[in-house]
Design a protein around this motif. Structure first.
Motif, PDB file in Angstrom:
ATOM      1  N   PHE A 163     123.023 120.682  21.597  1.00  0.00           N
ATOM      2  CA  PHE A 163     122.199 119.886  20.680  1.00  0.00           C
ATOM      3  C   PHE A 163     122.758 119.986  19.275  1.00  0.00           C
ATOM      4  CE2 PHE A 163     118.581 119.741  17.644  1.00  0.00           C
ATOM      5  CZ  PHE A 163     118.240 118.404  17.823  1.00  0.00           C
ATOM      6  N   ASP A 164     122.923 118.821  18.649  1.00  0.00           N
ATOM      7  CA  ASP A 164     123.406 118.752  17.271  1.00  0.00           C
ATOM      8  C   ASP A 164     122.226 118.423  16.359  1.00  0.00           C
ATOM      9  OD1 ASP A 164     124.511 118.032  14.789  1.00  0.00           O
ATOM     10  OD2 ASP A 164     126.349 117.312  15.727  1.00  0.00           O
ATOM     11  N   PRO A 165     121.730 119.395  15.579  1.00  0.00           N
ATOM     12  CA  PRO A 165     120.573 119.143  14.712  1.00  0.00           C
ATOM     13  C   PRO A 165     120.804 118.053  13.669  1.00  0.00           C
ATOM     14  CG  PRO A 165     120.941 121.496  14.960  1.00  0.00           C
ATOM     15  CD  PRO A 165     122.146 120.806  15.539  1.00  0.00           C
ATOM     16  N   LYS A 166     122.061 117.834  13.277  1.00  0.00           N
ATOM     17  CA  LYS A 166     122.343 116.815  12.261  1.00  0.00           C
ATOM     18  C   LYS A 166     122.220 115.411  12.830  1.00  0.00           C
ATOM     19  CE  LYS A 166     125.303 119.536   9.172  1.00  0.00           C
ATOM     20  NZ  LYS A 166     126.639 119.633   8.539  1.00  0.00           N
ATOM     21  N   THR A 167     122.789 115.182  13.996  1.00  0.00           N
ATOM     22  CA  THR A 167     122.768 113.850  14.597  1.00  0.00           C
ATOM     23  C   THR A 167     121.611 113.676  15.580  1.00  0.00           C
ATOM     24  OG1 THR A 167     124.194 114.500  16.452  1.00  0.00           O
ATOM     25  CG2 THR A 167     125.270 113.765  14.416  1.00  0.00           C
ATOM     26  N   GLN A 168     120.994 114.809  15.979  1.00  0.00           N
ATOM     27  CA  GLN A 168     119.903 114.817  16.964  1.00  0.00           C
ATOM     28  C   GLN A 168     120.384 114.386  18.361  1.00  0.00           C
ATOM     29  OE1 GLN A 168     116.338 115.737  16.087  1.00  0.00           O
ATOM     30  NE2 GLN A 168     117.764 116.683  14.665  1.00  0.00           N
ATOM     31  N   LYS A 169     121.681 114.471  18.614  1.00  0.00           N
ATOM     32  CA  LYS A 169     122.217 114.084  19.914  1.00  0.00           C
ATOM     33  C   LYS A 169     122.162 115.256  20.896  1.00  0.00           C
ATOM     34  CE  LYS A 169     125.222 110.308  18.431  1.00  0.00           C
ATOM     35  NZ  LYS A 169     126.612 109.762  18.413  1.00  0.00           N
ATOM     36  N   VAL A 170     121.853 114.915  22.149  1.00  0.00           N
ATOM     37  CA  VAL A 170     121.733 115.900  23.219  1.00  0.00           C
ATOM     38  C   VAL A 170     122.791 115.607  24.281  1.00  0.00           C
ATOM     39  CG1 VAL A 170     120.239 116.818  25.038  1.00  0.00           C
ATOM     40  CG2 VAL A 170     119.251 116.167  22.830  1.00  0.00           C
ATOM     41  N   PHE A 171     123.560 116.639  24.662  1.00  0.00           N
ATOM     42  CA  PHE A 171     124.561 116.503  25.720  1.00  0.00           C
ATOM     43  C   PHE A 171     124.271 117.536  26.810  1.00  0.00           C
ATOM     44  CE2 PHE A 171     126.555 115.277  21.717  1.00  0.00           C
ATOM     45  CZ  PHE A 171     127.092 114.042  22.018  1.00  0.00           C
TER      46      PHE A 171
END
Length: 280
Positions: A100-108
């Protein structure tokens, strides 16, 4: 000789079975082992935000997922701009990894089945004794902490060189002896890296199963040297709590302060965060 103080830091409604946490400035990220959400709690405003990390199409419910089906997210660690959430691997349904990238809010999502199978083979650990509960990622190396609460008591640390955990080709395993309470050896429940020292928490639980819970006899805080993987110190911090998550809050020359979370093995959506101060 170390001394410690333990006190309640926050009580948060809406989070159950807390098993890992990470503090970044005012934001405390918390995972539960039976949830499809990553929780973001602002320690200043006391507001809670839920971030969905699992598909609602895959799971009929995203809170209090039944034990046979739950992803068992026991690990929350960080490196750079990303958070990493790992399943324990204690059953075939618990091999998922979330980035999880807190900056982009993207989940992989990544599947760690092959990696976990390799780790079992290298450590000669069967399905009933494999139970990852902590991880540290340095950017080019992973340390995974196996909780030795199975019948073989395989308490130990996996060292994996390489950034992509899903593409692991080789690893090393070091068995680790931790203090005991009433002849029940404690086992790793989480770890955090502070400079060149690994701070870990461990719980003595009267069970021989990585699946079934047992009586809690107490918990320890301790540290391990990152380079030698040798125990530096250990100290009992509680006789009744099962702490499952640790994150650094602040550090000075005289003390180091951590936040801890506790899994109370219940379906109640409420968690207590504790503050632990170690005085040197």
């Amino acid at each position: 000789m170390h001394s410690t103080t333990l006190e309640v830091f926050a009580e948060i409604d809406g989070i159950g079975a807390a098993s890992g946490l990470f503090l970044h400035e005012d934001l405390l990220y918390i995972i539960g082992d039976n949830s499809g959400y990553l929780n973001e709690y602002n320690i200043k405003t006391k507001k809670l935000r839920k971030i969905q990390i699992l598909s609602a199409q895959t799971f009929n419910q995203l809170e209090n997922i039944p034990k046979p089906l739950k992803p068992d997210f026991e690990i929350l660690c960080q490196h750079g701009d990303k958070l990493y959430i790992l399943g324990s691997g204690s059953t075939p349904k618990r091999n998922l990894m979330i980035e999880f990238d807190p900056k982009t809010q993207k989940v992989f999502q990544k599947d760690l089945t092959e990696t976990y199978s390799l780790l079992k083979s290298i450590s000669k650990t069967d399905d009933q004794n494999f139970n990852l509960e902590g991880a540290i990622f340095t950017g080019n190396e992973w340390l995974l902490f196996n909780r030795g609460n199975g019948i073989d008591a395989k308490n130990g640390i996996f060292t994996i060189r390489g950034a992509d955990l899903a593409k692991t080709k080789q690893a090393e395993f070091k068995l680790f002896k931790l203090p005991n309470i009433d002849h029940v050896e404690s086992s790793f429940t989480d770890a955090a890296l502070v400079k060149s020292e690994i701070f870990f928490i461990a719980t003595a639980e009267d069970t021989k199963s990585t699946y079934a819970d047992g009586e809690i006899l107490g918990s320890f805080i301790g540290s391990i040297n990152l380079q030698t993987l040798k125990l530096t110190f250990s100290h009992k911090i509680s006789g009744k709590h099962k702490f499952e998550g640790i994150t650094l809050m602040n550090q000075s020359e005289q003390s180091t302060t951590f936040l801890l979370c506790e899994d109370r093995d219940s379906e109640e959506l409420k968690t207590v965060i504790y503050k632990l101060v170690i005085n040197f």
